[in-house]
Design a protein around this motif. Structure first.
Motif, PDB file in Angstrom:
ATOM      1  N   PHE A  21      54.548  30.155  23.927  1.00 50.99           N
ATOM      2  CA  PHE A  21      54.757  29.063  22.993  1.00 50.99           C
ATOM      3  C   PHE A  21      55.128  27.829  23.811  1.00 50.99           C
ATOM      4  O   PHE A  21      56.027  27.869  24.637  1.00 50.99           O
ATOM      5  CB  PHE A  21      55.867  29.400  21.996  1.00 50.99           C
ATOM      6  N   PRO A  22      54.420  26.705  23.582  1.00 52.97           N
ATOM      7  CA  PRO A  22      54.698  25.510  24.390  1.00 52.97           C
ATOM      8  C   PRO A  22      56.089  24.958  24.140  1.00 52.97           C
ATOM      9  O   PRO A  22      56.679  25.164  23.083  1.00 52.97           O
ATOM     10  CB  PRO A  22      53.621  24.524  23.941  1.00 52.97           C
ATOM     11  N   SER A  23      56.569  24.252  25.137  1.00 51.15           N
ATOM     12  CA  SER A  23      57.842  23.545  25.015  1.00 51.15           C
ATOM     13  C   SER A  23      57.574  22.062  25.240  1.00 51.15           C
ATOM     14  O   SER A  23      56.472  21.665  25.597  1.00 51.15           O
ATOM     15  CB  SER A  23      58.847  24.078  26.040  1.00 51.15           C
ATOM     16  N   VAL A  24      58.572  21.239  25.015  1.00 53.62           N
ATOM     17  CA  VAL A  24      58.397  19.798  25.217  1.00 53.62           C
ATOM     18  C   VAL A  24      58.177  19.514  26.706  1.00 53.62           C
ATOM     19  O   VAL A  24      58.651  20.259  27.562  1.00 53.62           O
ATOM     20  CB  VAL A  24      59.603  19.001  24.674  1.00 53.62           C
ATOM     21  N   PRO A  25      57.459  18.452  27.018  1.00 52.25           N
ATOM     22  CA  PRO A  25      57.224  18.110  28.425  1.00 52.25           C
ATOM     23  C   PRO A  25      58.484  17.568  29.089  1.00 52.25           C
ATOM     24  O   PRO A  25      59.423  17.137  28.416  1.00 52.25           O
ATOM     25  CB  PRO A  25      56.146  17.032  28.354  1.00 52.25           C
ATOM     26  N   SER A  26      58.485  17.582  30.418  1.00 51.83           N
ATOM     27  CA  SER A  26      59.588  16.954  31.148  1.00 51.83           C
ATOM     28  C   SER A  26      59.397  15.432  31.105  1.00 51.83           C
ATOM     29  O   SER A  26      58.401  14.929  30.581  1.00 51.83           O
ATOM     30  CB  SER A  26      59.629  17.471  32.595  1.00 51.83           C
ATOM     31  N   ALA A  27      60.325  14.712  31.662  1.00 48.50           N
ATOM     32  CA  ALA A  27      60.290  13.239  31.636  1.00 48.50           C
ATOM     33  C   ALA A  27      59.188  12.706  32.549  1.00 48.50           C
ATOM     34  O   ALA A  27      58.915  13.273  33.612  1.00 48.50           O
ATOM     35  CB  ALA A  27      61.637  12.682  32.073  1.00 48.50           C
ATOM     36  N   PRO A  28      58.531  11.619  32.157  1.00 45.63           N
ATOM     37  CA  PRO A  28      57.567  10.963  33.050  1.00 45.63           C
ATOM     38  C   PRO A  28      58.259  10.553  34.353  1.00 45.63           C
ATOM     39  O   PRO A  28      59.462  10.285  34.379  1.00 45.63           O
ATOM     40  CB  PRO A  28      57.114   9.737  32.251  1.00 45.63           C
ATOM     41  N   LEU A  29      57.474  10.499  35.419  1.00 48.05           N
ATOM     42  CA  LEU A  29      58.019  10.223  36.753  1.00 48.05           C
ATOM     43  C   LEU A  29      57.684   8.818  37.230  1.00 48.05           C
ATOM     44  O   LEU A  29      56.680   8.235  36.819  1.00 48.05           O
ATOM     45  CB  LEU A  29      57.458  11.244  37.751  1.00 48.05           C
ATOM     46  N   ASN A  30      58.513   8.315  38.122  1.00 50.11           N
ATOM     47  CA  ASN A  30      58.233   7.087  38.871  1.00 50.11           C
ATOM     48  C   ASN A  30      57.949   5.876  37.974  1.00 50.11           C
ATOM     49  O   ASN A  30      57.002   5.138  38.223  1.00 50.11           O
ATOM     50  CB  ASN A  30      57.068   7.334  39.840  1.00 50.11           C
ATOM     51  N   LEU A  31      58.755   5.674  36.950  1.00 53.94           N
ATOM     52  CA  LEU A  31      58.587   4.488  36.095  1.00 53.94           C
ATOM     53  C   LEU A  31      58.871   3.247  36.933  1.00 53.94           C
ATOM     54  O   LEU A  31      59.893   3.162  37.610  1.00 53.94           O
ATOM     55  CB  LEU A  31      59.546   4.559  34.904  1.00 53.94           C
ATOM     56  N   GLN A  32      57.936   2.295  36.886  1.00 54.97           N
ATOM     57  CA  GLN A  32      58.085   1.049  37.635  1.00 54.97           C
ATOM     58  C   GLN A  32      57.789  -0.128  36.722  1.00 54.97           C
ATOM     59  O   GLN A  32      56.935  -0.039  35.842  1.00 54.97           O
ATOM     60  CB  GLN A  32      57.139   1.025  38.831  1.00 54.97           C
ATOM     61  N   ALA A  33      58.489  -1.217  36.949  1.00 48.51           N
ATOM     62  CA  ALA A  33      58.290  -2.446  36.175  1.00 48.51           C
ATOM     63  C   ALA A  33      58.008  -3.589  37.130  1.00 48.51           C
ATOM     64  O   ALA A  33      58.590  -3.676  38.206  1.00 48.51           O
ATOM     65  CB  ALA A  33      59.525  -2.745  35.339  1.00 48.51           C
ATOM     66  N   SER A  34      57.088  -4.457  36.733  1.00 48.76           N
ATOM     67  CA  SER A  34      56.794  -5.652  37.524  1.00 48.76           C
ATOM     68  C   SER A  34      56.482  -6.792  36.564  1.00 48.76           C
ATOM     69  O   SER A  34      56.210  -6.578  35.390  1.00 48.76           O
ATOM     70  CB  SER A  34      55.616  -5.405  38.479  1.00 48.76           C
ATOM     71  N   VAL A  35      56.533  -8.007  37.084  1.00 52.46           N
ATOM     72  CA  VAL A  35      56.231  -9.186  36.278  1.00 52.46           C
ATOM     73  C   VAL A  35      54.799  -9.592  36.563  1.00 52.46           C
ATOM     74  O   VAL A  35      54.376  -9.678  37.716  1.00 52.46           O
ATOM     75  CB  VAL A  35      57.193 -10.350  36.607  1.00 52.46           C
ATOM     76  N   CYS A  36      54.046  -9.818  35.506  1.00 55.44           N
ATOM     77  CA  CYS A  36      52.641 -10.222  35.633  1.00 55.44           C
ATOM     78  C   CYS A  36      52.419 -11.421  34.717  1.00 55.44           C
ATOM     79  O   CYS A  36      52.344 -11.246  33.492  1.00 55.44           O
ATOM     80  CB  CYS A  36      51.736  -9.052  35.253  1.00 55.44           C
ATOM     81  N   ASP A  37      52.377 -12.612  35.270  1.00 56.42           N
ATOM     82  CA  ASP A  37      52.158 -13.844  34.521  1.00 56.42           C
ATOM     83  C   ASP A  37      53.150 -14.003  33.373  1.00 56.42           C
ATOM     84  O   ASP A  37      52.787 -14.319  32.249  1.00 56.42           O
ATOM     85  CB  ASP A  37      50.720 -13.903  34.014  1.00 56.42           C
ATOM     86  N   GLY A  38      54.413 -13.728  33.646  1.00 59.22           N
ATOM     87  CA  GLY A  38      55.455 -13.899  32.643  1.00 59.22           C
ATOM     88  C   GLY A  38      55.658 -12.702  31.733  1.00 59.22           C
ATOM     89  O   GLY A  38      56.620 -12.647  30.996  1.00 59.22           O
ATOM     90  N   SER A  39      54.730 -11.725  31.754  1.00 58.13           N
ATOM     91  CA  SER A  39      54.864 -10.512  30.958  1.00 58.13           C
ATOM     92  C   SER A  39      55.395  -9.393  31.836  1.00 58.13           C
ATOM     93  O   SER A  39      55.305  -9.451  33.052  1.00 58.13           O
ATOM     94  CB  SER A  39      53.499 -10.090  30.397  1.00 58.13           C
ATOM     95  N   VAL A  40      55.919  -8.350  31.201  1.00 57.21           N
ATOM     96  CA  VAL A  40      56.408  -7.181  31.934  1.00 57.21           C
ATOM     97  C   VAL A  40      55.308  -6.127  31.943  1.00 57.21           C
ATOM     98  O   VAL A  40      54.749  -5.789  30.895  1.00 57.21           O
ATOM     99  CB  VAL A  40      57.685  -6.610  31.282  1.00 57.21           C
TER     100      VAL A  40
END
Length: 166
Positions: A21-40
């Motif tokens: 029986f499946p279980s919930v997935p683990s957390a996504p990895l390596n979340l990164q944020a950058s600025v692109c022309d004033g947007s995130v």
């Protein structure tokens, strides 16, 4: 342990070890944020464990203080990037992402924070790109206006020159 299917039927738990029986997935990895022309712009890698069921979507959480993220948007499982065009310049945002499969939503990723702002150099370059065609057209007009008149030859008479000889 029994699972009730209907009023008349019951199904006992399957003692077979090969049933999963499946279980919930683990957390996504390596979340990164950058600025692109004033947007995130956010990007991440899929979870290390999908819980035995394919990821169906990712949920984006956003807040304006650390730990205060609330649900913001959902993107499909094929997308592992998101552009937040509604982030205000000069304000700090905090983001987290979770993965969802048929068993439900998994834990959220590590938190990232970013303060969007426009790069002044990028603004100047964008303005220069807009002005470049205008400058080229002006250069062509000046070139044509400064050309010497060509020599005209009449088919019935002698060759004419545009200059007066003294």
């Amino acid at each position: 342990m029994e699972l009730i299917i209907s009023m008349d039927e019951t199904l006992k738990s399957n003692p077979r070890p090969d049933v999963y029986f499946p279980s919930v997935p683990s957390a996504p990895l390596n979340l990164q944020a950058s600025v692109c022309d004033g947007s995130v712009s956010l990007s991440w890698n899929p979870p290390s464990d999908d819980g035995g069921s394919s990821i169906t979507q990712y949920r984006i959480y956003r807040g304006t203080s650390s730990g205060s993220e609330t649900y913001y948007k959902t993107v499909s499982a094929t997308e592992r990037t998101f552009i937040d065009e509604y982030a205000s310049e000069g304000r700090t945002y905090y983001y987290r992402v979770s993965a969802v499969n048929s068993a439900g939503e998994g834990p959220k990723s590590e938190e990232v924070s970013i303060t969007p702002s426009k790069d002044p150099l990028a603004e100047y370059l964008a303005a220069a790109c807009c002005l470049l065609p205008v400058l080229i057209i002006l250069a062509i007009i000046v070139f044509i206006a400064r050309r010497k008149p060509s020599v005209k030859r009449d088919s019935y008479g002698p060759e004419e020159t545009p200059y007066r000889i003294r």
